[in-house]
Design a protein around this motif. Structure first.
Motif, PDB file in Angstrom:
ATOM      1  N   VAL A  34       0.840  -1.208   0.000  1.00 40.67           N
ATOM      2  CA  VAL A  34       0.000   0.000   0.000  1.00 40.67           C
ATOM      3  C   VAL A  34       0.871   1.251   0.000  1.00 40.67           C
ATOM      4  O   VAL A  34       0.531   2.257  -0.626  1.00 40.67           O
ATOM      5  CB  VAL A  34      -0.958  -0.011   1.204  1.00 40.67           C
ATOM      6  CG1 VAL A  34      -1.799   1.260   1.240  1.00 40.67           C
ATOM      7  CG2 VAL A  34      -1.866  -1.229   1.131  1.00 40.67           C
ATOM      8  N   GLY A  35       2.021   1.189   0.686  1.00 41.53           N
ATOM      9  CA  GLY A  35       2.929   2.333   0.667  1.00 41.53           C
ATOM     10  C   GLY A  35       3.401   2.654  -0.741  1.00 41.53           C
ATOM     11  O   GLY A  35       3.475   3.817  -1.137  1.00 41.53           O
ATOM     12  N   ALA A  36       3.717   1.618  -1.518  1.00 39.66           N
ATOM     13  CA  ALA A  36       4.127   1.841  -2.911  1.00 39.66           C
ATOM     14  C   ALA A  36       2.968   2.396  -3.734  1.00 39.66           C
ATOM     15  O   ALA A  36       3.160   3.286  -4.571  1.00 39.66           O
ATOM     16  CB  ALA A  36       4.628   0.534  -3.521  1.00 39.66           C
ATOM     17  N   PHE A  37       1.763   1.878  -3.500  1.00 35.97           N
ATOM     18  CA  PHE A  37       0.585   2.343  -4.234  1.00 35.97           C
ATOM     19  C   PHE A  37       0.324   3.833  -3.970  1.00 35.97           C
ATOM     20  O   PHE A  37       0.091   4.610  -4.897  1.00 35.97           O
ATOM     21  CB  PHE A  37      -0.633   1.515  -3.816  1.00 35.97           C
ATOM     22  CG  PHE A  37      -1.918   1.906  -4.484  1.00 35.97           C
ATOM     23  CD1 PHE A  37      -2.120   1.647  -5.834  1.00 35.97           C
ATOM     24  CD2 PHE A  37      -2.937   2.513  -3.765  1.00 35.97           C
ATOM     25  CE1 PHE A  37      -3.314   2.004  -6.455  1.00 35.97           C
ATOM     26  CE2 PHE A  37      -4.131   2.868  -4.368  1.00 35.97           C
ATOM     27  CZ  PHE A  37      -4.319   2.611  -5.723  1.00 35.97           C
ATOM     28  N   MET A  66       3.270   6.717   4.821  1.00 34.79           N
ATOM     29  CA  MET A  66       3.322   6.146   3.488  1.00 34.79           C
ATOM     30  C   MET A  66       3.412   7.225   2.419  1.00 34.79           C
ATOM     31  O   MET A  66       3.938   6.996   1.336  1.00 34.79           O
ATOM     32  CB  MET A  66       2.087   5.272   3.246  1.00 34.79           C
ATOM     33  CG  MET A  66       2.054   4.001   4.063  1.00 34.79           C
ATOM     34  SD  MET A  66       0.586   3.015   3.705  1.00 34.79           S
ATOM     35  CE  MET A  66       0.760   1.684   4.893  1.00 34.79           C
ATOM     36  N   ALA A  67       2.890   8.410   2.722  1.00 36.01           N
ATOM     37  CA  ALA A  67       2.940   9.503   1.753  1.00 36.01           C
ATOM     38  C   ALA A  67       4.361  10.021   1.560  1.00 36.01           C
ATOM     39  O   ALA A  67       4.683  10.613   0.528  1.00 36.01           O
ATOM     40  CB  ALA A  67       2.028  10.645   2.206  1.00 36.01           C
ATOM     41  N   GLY A  68       5.209   9.831   2.586  1.00 30.81           N
ATOM     42  CA  GLY A  68       6.602  10.258   2.463  1.00 30.81           C
ATOM     43  C   GLY A  68       6.718  11.762   2.305  1.00 30.81           C
ATOM     44  O   GLY A  68       6.028  12.539   2.963  1.00 30.81           O
ATOM     45  N   SER A  69       7.595  12.192   1.387  1.00 31.54           N
ATOM     46  CA  SER A  69       7.858  13.625   1.207  1.00 31.54           C
ATOM     47  C   SER A  69       6.995  14.254   0.118  1.00 31.54           C
ATOM     48  O   SER A  69       7.217  15.396  -0.246  1.00 31.54           O
ATOM     49  CB  SER A  69       9.342  13.818   0.860  1.00 31.54           C
ATOM     50  OG  SER A  69       9.664  13.120  -0.343  1.00 31.54           O
ATOM     51  N   HIS A  70       6.011  13.530  -0.382  1.00 32.66           N
ATOM     52  CA  HIS A  70       5.178  14.049  -1.457  1.00 32.66           C
ATOM     53  C   HIS A  70       4.153  15.047  -0.930  1.00 32.66           C
ATOM     54  O   HIS A  70       3.967  15.195   0.278  1.00 32.66           O
ATOM     55  CB  HIS A  70       4.490  12.902  -2.191  1.00 32.66           C
ATOM     56  CG  HIS A  70       5.441  11.902  -2.761  1.00 32.66           C
ATOM     57  ND1 HIS A  70       6.368  12.218  -3.731  1.00 32.66           N
ATOM     58  CD2 HIS A  70       5.639  10.580  -2.477  1.00 32.66           C
ATOM     59  CE1 HIS A  70       7.085  11.141  -4.032  1.00 32.66           C
ATOM     60  NE2 HIS A  70       6.657  10.143  -3.288  1.00 32.66           N
ATOM     61  N   ASP A  71       3.502  15.740  -1.831  1.00 28.63           N
ATOM     62  CA  ASP A  71       2.517  16.761  -1.487  1.00 28.63           C
ATOM     63  C   ASP A  71       1.365  16.130  -0.700  1.00 28.63           C
ATOM     64  O   ASP A  71       0.537  15.411  -1.263  1.00 28.63           O
ATOM     65  CB  ASP A  71       1.997  17.420  -2.765  1.00 28.63           C
ATOM     66  CG  ASP A  71       1.108  18.627  -2.474  1.00 28.63           C
ATOM     67  OD1 ASP A  71       0.726  18.823  -1.296  1.00 28.63           O
ATOM     68  OD2 ASP A  71       0.787  19.353  -3.429  1.00 28.63           O
TER      69      ASP A  71
END
Length: 291
Positions: A34-37, A66-71
């Motif tokens: 799910v993190g990759a998705f 899971m969103a990491g550094s993305h918006d």
């Protein structure tokens, strides 16, 4: 009666319109897939809609991770308020109310101009109760019509908490089963993560030109598995050179006090070689189940 066999697709190969299924066996597997998705969607500028279960507050930080550094503005967590007097219990939420909440959010994202939309939800709570999975089947059919041709959906169920018959029925409702992205893949070799048991599956030919990718894949799986057995499924491996076997022996020796490196489903020829030269007796290395 025809047997329905779902298509197996790695996360990176999911297509618009896919209504995919993940029956996970632990949080590590769930986060990996799910993190990759979620991360791939956010990296591509897609809107990601996540339906939280009854314990939605606990899901928020996990989804943020899971969103990491993305918006983060592209990620919407849709809260689900449990119904009935047992608020917070798995059985306390209404799948139809969940559908209404999720379809409203998807419609809002479409109205806001998002052309690529990803939807995910852990629906383990929705298949609870003596009448399961009837409400969920209805819920999934309606949602399948609602997500539209441009959206990709991944729905999750903890397979440890549901009977095999329930899982079989739910699996039959999906045309696609989502799988982890390979750790490595080229024309000669494919390396995939496995989670039950924890380890790697190797398919193809492993020669000197791919020692580096073997090292990297082993390092990844070992980093979170210090006190567990690590299994390598070698059923699909047609060739392995001496250097790669030495890499496995070295890794096994370095972690011998934490858990063995288990070589499963080797070809008869490779197993005979390992036993003849005594590699199966090396510290930390164990010959596992046969092919």
């Amino acid at each position: 009666m025809d047997t329905h066999w779902p298509i197996r697709r790695p996360v990176r190969e999911l297509r618009p319109g896919d209504h995919a299924w993940l029956a996970y066996g632990g949080e590590e597997e769930r986060r990996h897939v799910v993190g990759a998705f979620i991360g791939d969607g956010l990296a591509a500028g897609a809107k990601v809609v996540y339906l939280a279960g009854p314990a939605g507050a606990a899901d928020r930080p996990r989804m943020a991770g899971m969103a990491g550094s993305h918006d983060a503005r592209l990620l919407t967590v849709v809260p689900l308020v449990p119904s009935g007097e047992h608020a917070g219990a798995d059985e306390g939420a209404d799948p139809r109310a969940a559908l209404d909440a999720l379809t409203r959010e998807v419609a809002r994202a479409t109205a806001d101009g998002h052309h690529a939309i990803r939807i995910t939800a852990d629906l383990t709570w929705a298949v609870s109760g003596p009448d399961a999975p009837v409400p969920l089947r209805e819920w999934e059919r309606r949602l399948g019509r609602a997500i539209g041709p441009s959206a990709i959906a991944v729905f999750q169920v903890d397979r440890r908490r549901r009977a095999a018959a329930v899982l079989d029925e739910l699996r039959a409702a999906h045309a696609v089963v989502v799988t982890p992205d390979p750790e490595f893949e080229d024309a000669m070799l494919r390396i995939e993560r496995t989670f039950q048991p924890v380890g790697l599956s190797l398919c193809g030919e492993l020669d000197a030109s791919r020692h580096t990718v073997l090292d990297a894949a082993l390092a990844t799986v070992l980093s979170g598995s210090d006190r567990r057995e690590i299994h390598l499924d070698l059923a699909g491996l047609g060739f392995i050179d001496l250097g790669a076997i030495n890499i496995l022996a070295d890794v096994a020796g370095r972690r011998a006090d934490r858990g063995p490196l288990v070589l499963d489903r080797m070809s008869p020829q490779l197993r005979t070689l390992m036993e003849t030269v005594g590699w199966g007796m090396l510290p930390g290395l164990r010959l596992g189940a046969g092919a």
